[in-house]
Design a protein around this motif. Structure first.
Motif, mmCIF file in Angstrom:
data_model
loop_
_atom_site.group_PDB
_atom_site.id
_atom_site.type_symbol
_atom_site.label_atom_id
_atom_site.label_comp_id
_atom_site.label_asym_id
_atom_site.label_seq_id
_atom_site.Cartn_x
_atom_site.Cartn_y
_atom_site.Cartn_z
ATOM 1 N N GLY A 24 0.823 -1.205 0.000
ATOM 2 C CA GLY A 24 0.000 0.000 0.000
ATOM 3 C C GLY A 24 0.858 1.256 0.000
ATOM 4 O O GLY A 24 2.080 1.190 -0.081
ATOM 5 N N LYS A 25 0.172 2.404 0.085
ATOM 6 C CA LYS A 25 0.863 3.693 0.091
ATOM 7 C C LYS A 25 0.429 4.486 1.317
ATOM 8 O O LYS A 25 -0.727 4.399 1.730
ATOM 9 C CB LYS A 25 0.466 4.507 -1.155
ATOM 10 C CG LYS A 25 0.984 3.959 -2.457
ATOM 11 C CD LYS A 25 0.207 4.547 -3.625
ATOM 12 C CE LYS A 25 0.782 5.861 -4.097
ATOM 13 N NZ LYS A 25 1.877 5.736 -5.067
ATOM 14 N N SER A 26 1.347 5.283 1.846
ATOM 15 C CA SER A 26 0.969 6.141 2.967
ATOM 16 C C SER A 26 -0.050 7.186 2.519
ATOM 17 O O SER A 26 0.102 7.823 1.476
ATOM 18 C CB SER A 26 2.203 6.858 3.517
ATOM 19 O OG SER A 26 1.779 7.864 4.424
ATOM 20 N N LEU A 27 -1.082 7.371 3.345
ATOM 21 C CA LEU A 27 -2.098 8.385 3.052
ATOM 22 C C LEU A 27 -1.759 9.737 3.676
ATOM 23 O O LEU A 27 -2.533 10.692 3.536
ATOM 24 C CB LEU A 27 -3.469 7.918 3.571
ATOM 25 C CG LEU A 27 -3.961 6.569 3.033
ATOM 26 C CD1 LEU A 27 -5.309 6.209 3.653
ATOM 27 C CD2 LEU A 27 -4.067 6.598 1.518
ATOM 28 N N VAL A 28 -0.613 9.811 4.368
ATOM 29 C CA VAL A 28 -0.259 11.061 5.054
ATOM 30 C C VAL A 28 -0.214 12.249 4.081
ATOM 31 O O VAL A 28 -0.759 13.314 4.389
ATOM 32 C CB VAL A 28 1.042 10.906 5.872
ATOM 33 C CG1 VAL A 28 1.561 12.249 6.355
ATOM 34 C CG2 VAL A 28 0.795 9.971 7.064
#
Ligand code: CA
Length: 476
Positions: free
Chosen positions: A376-380
């Protein structure tokens, strides 16, 4: 040297964390944020008023969206309970984390984000639903329901010890979450996974909400009488219809004499949806109680709180209850997040985000390096209002629990902003294609129809690319 490669060469986690705080502009002296991740079980986004529900109100949950961000396009990679929990823990697809269906036992020896947070100095805790068969690993404290758990007087296993508690499951889980926060080690930041059983089948409400909606009629959804005219075998052979597959135990009452046909189907829907919404009303009340506690204890400030569900659910949509299919109602899941100082209040994010992103996001929030093997990817960056140009424009889905309860056939597919291509495989070879712009309810399968050859070929290429990139094994 970029930030990521620097982290790789840093032996001590502490230094990495200090640098990460500087990078986020909070200053090296700022304390690391706390994390509270609240996950309901089977709470569809169209049963939250901040997502425009027309059948219920969730004022306390809406508060998180009002004071934070609502992700309007959050999806799961495999719409079923235990698999979604395994995706949460690992940041990996089902074919790599060992839990593709509800039958497998989660291998607690593998890398999980709570373990990585704990190694970086976080105090980690898990309270409520677990349902992964093995004992939790990577938590300083855990108190979980046995198996699926029951709504009234449930048994919990607290750090290996079984104990039955008197009371209603949603109240108890909320109490245990607050107890942990009261007793925690105040020298460390914490990560609390706070997971409800509700509103999972068989939808037993508490006494307080038992008569809610008694005198009103909940409207049927627009697709309640979908006849699956353009769909293939899978929709015709599933066993999750409101009309035929809700059991007497689900309905908890004998139908009134003389009801049949559409009238009986409607009666069953009302029985089902009201109990489902009553269970959500208890979650909402308890979330109000919990948010008040965070305010009173001063914890609201330096804490990210996320509310989500392990997947969506059919609320009579297409005539169904349950989940599993790649159609929108169960593919989507709610996600709202409040993070004072980092998320601007009242914002909405339209990017496609996944349950696969939760693990990397929570590591990033804590300033801990995201392992390369998380998918996945960071949503920050999205939370901070940035608009990354390389954000995903498609994602891969796969469901494999067949033959099994509800008889939903194995399928995989790709969704883009506009289109969805699904392949039902294993003991069949059927494709479906939907144009979500022209047909948001997915009532017209246009696979093989004139004018869609180029779009279909492009989606098939994307599907092949994603399957390769994500290391999906050959069809089985
Ligand atoms: Ca679930």
């Amino acid at each position: 040297m970029n930030r990521r490669s620097f982290f790789k060469t840093t032996a001590a986690g502490t230094l990495g964390v200090l640098l990460a705080e500087t990078a986020h502009g909070t200053g090296a002296g700022a304390s690391r944020p706390n994390i509270i991740f609240v996950m309901a079980d089977d709470h569809a986004s169209h049963a939250l008023s901040c997502y425009g529900s027309v059948i219920n109100k969730t004022p306390h949950l809406d508060r998180i969206a009002e004071e934070g961000m609502r992700f309007e396009n959050c999806f799961v990679t495999n719409s079923i309970c235990a698999p979604s929990r395994a995706v949460l823990l690992t940041g990996k697809y089902s074919h790599l984390n060992g839990v593709p269906t509800n039958r497998e036992r989660f291998d607690g020896g593998q890398q999980t984000f709570p373990k990585l947070l704990r190694a970086a100095g976080y105090q980690t805790a898990l309270v409520g639903k677990w349902h992964l068969k093995s004992e939790p690993t990577g938590f300083d404290y855990w108190n979980i329901l046995t198996g699926q758990g029951v709504y009234h007087d449930p048994t919990f296993i607290e750090m290996g010890e079984r104990k039955r508690h008197r009371g209603y499951v949603t109240d108890l889980i909320t109490d245990f979450a607050m107890d942990f926060l009261e007793r925690r080690d105040r020298e460390k930041p914490f990560c609390l996974l706070f997971h409800h059983k509700a509103p999972h089948r068989r939808w037993f409400p508490d006494d307080k909400h038992a008569h809610l909606y008694e005198v009103v009629d909940i409207p049927e959804p627009a697709t309640f009488n979908d006849d699956y005219a353009t769909r293939g075998t899978a929709a015709h052979t599933q066993e999750m219809t409101v009309e035929f597959h809700l059991t007497p135990e689900d309905l908890k009452q004998e139908p009134p004499e003389g009801l049949s046909g559409a009238a009986l189907k409607h009666w069953k829907y009302e029985r089902y949806i009201k109990d489902y919404l009553r269970c959500i009303a208890s979650i909402d009340d308890n979330m109000g109680r919990f948010l008040d506690y965070l305010d009173r204890s001063g914890l609201a400030e330096n804490t990210i709180i996320i509310y989500t569900s392990d997947q969506g659910f059919y609320l009579g949509d297409h005539g169904w209850f349950d989940k599993r299919f790649m159609y929108e109602e169960s593919l989507r899941t709610p996600m709202i997040a409040r993070f004072p100082g980092r998320i601007k209040a009242g914002t909405v994010c339209g990017k496609m985000v996944l349950n696969l992103d939760w693990a990397p996001t929570l590591l990033d929030v804590a300033g801990v390096e995201i392992p390369d093997d998380m998918q996945g990817k960071s949503l920050v960056p999205l939370m901070e209002g940035r608009r990354p140009r390389d954000w995903r424009s498609s994602f891969y889905y796969q469901y494999t629990e067949y033959p099994s309860v509800h008889a939903v056939r194995r399928h995989y597919g790709v969704r883009t902003k506009r289109y969805k291509l699904i392949h039902f495989y294993h003991d069949m070879d059927e494709w479906e294609l939907y144009d979500l712009k022209k047909d948001p309810h997915e009532l017209k399968n246009i696979y093989g129809k004139p004018g869609y050859a180029r779009i279909t070929a492009g989606l098939k290429r994307e599907l092949t690319r994603l399957r390769k990139e994500l290391k999906v094994p050959a069809e089985g």
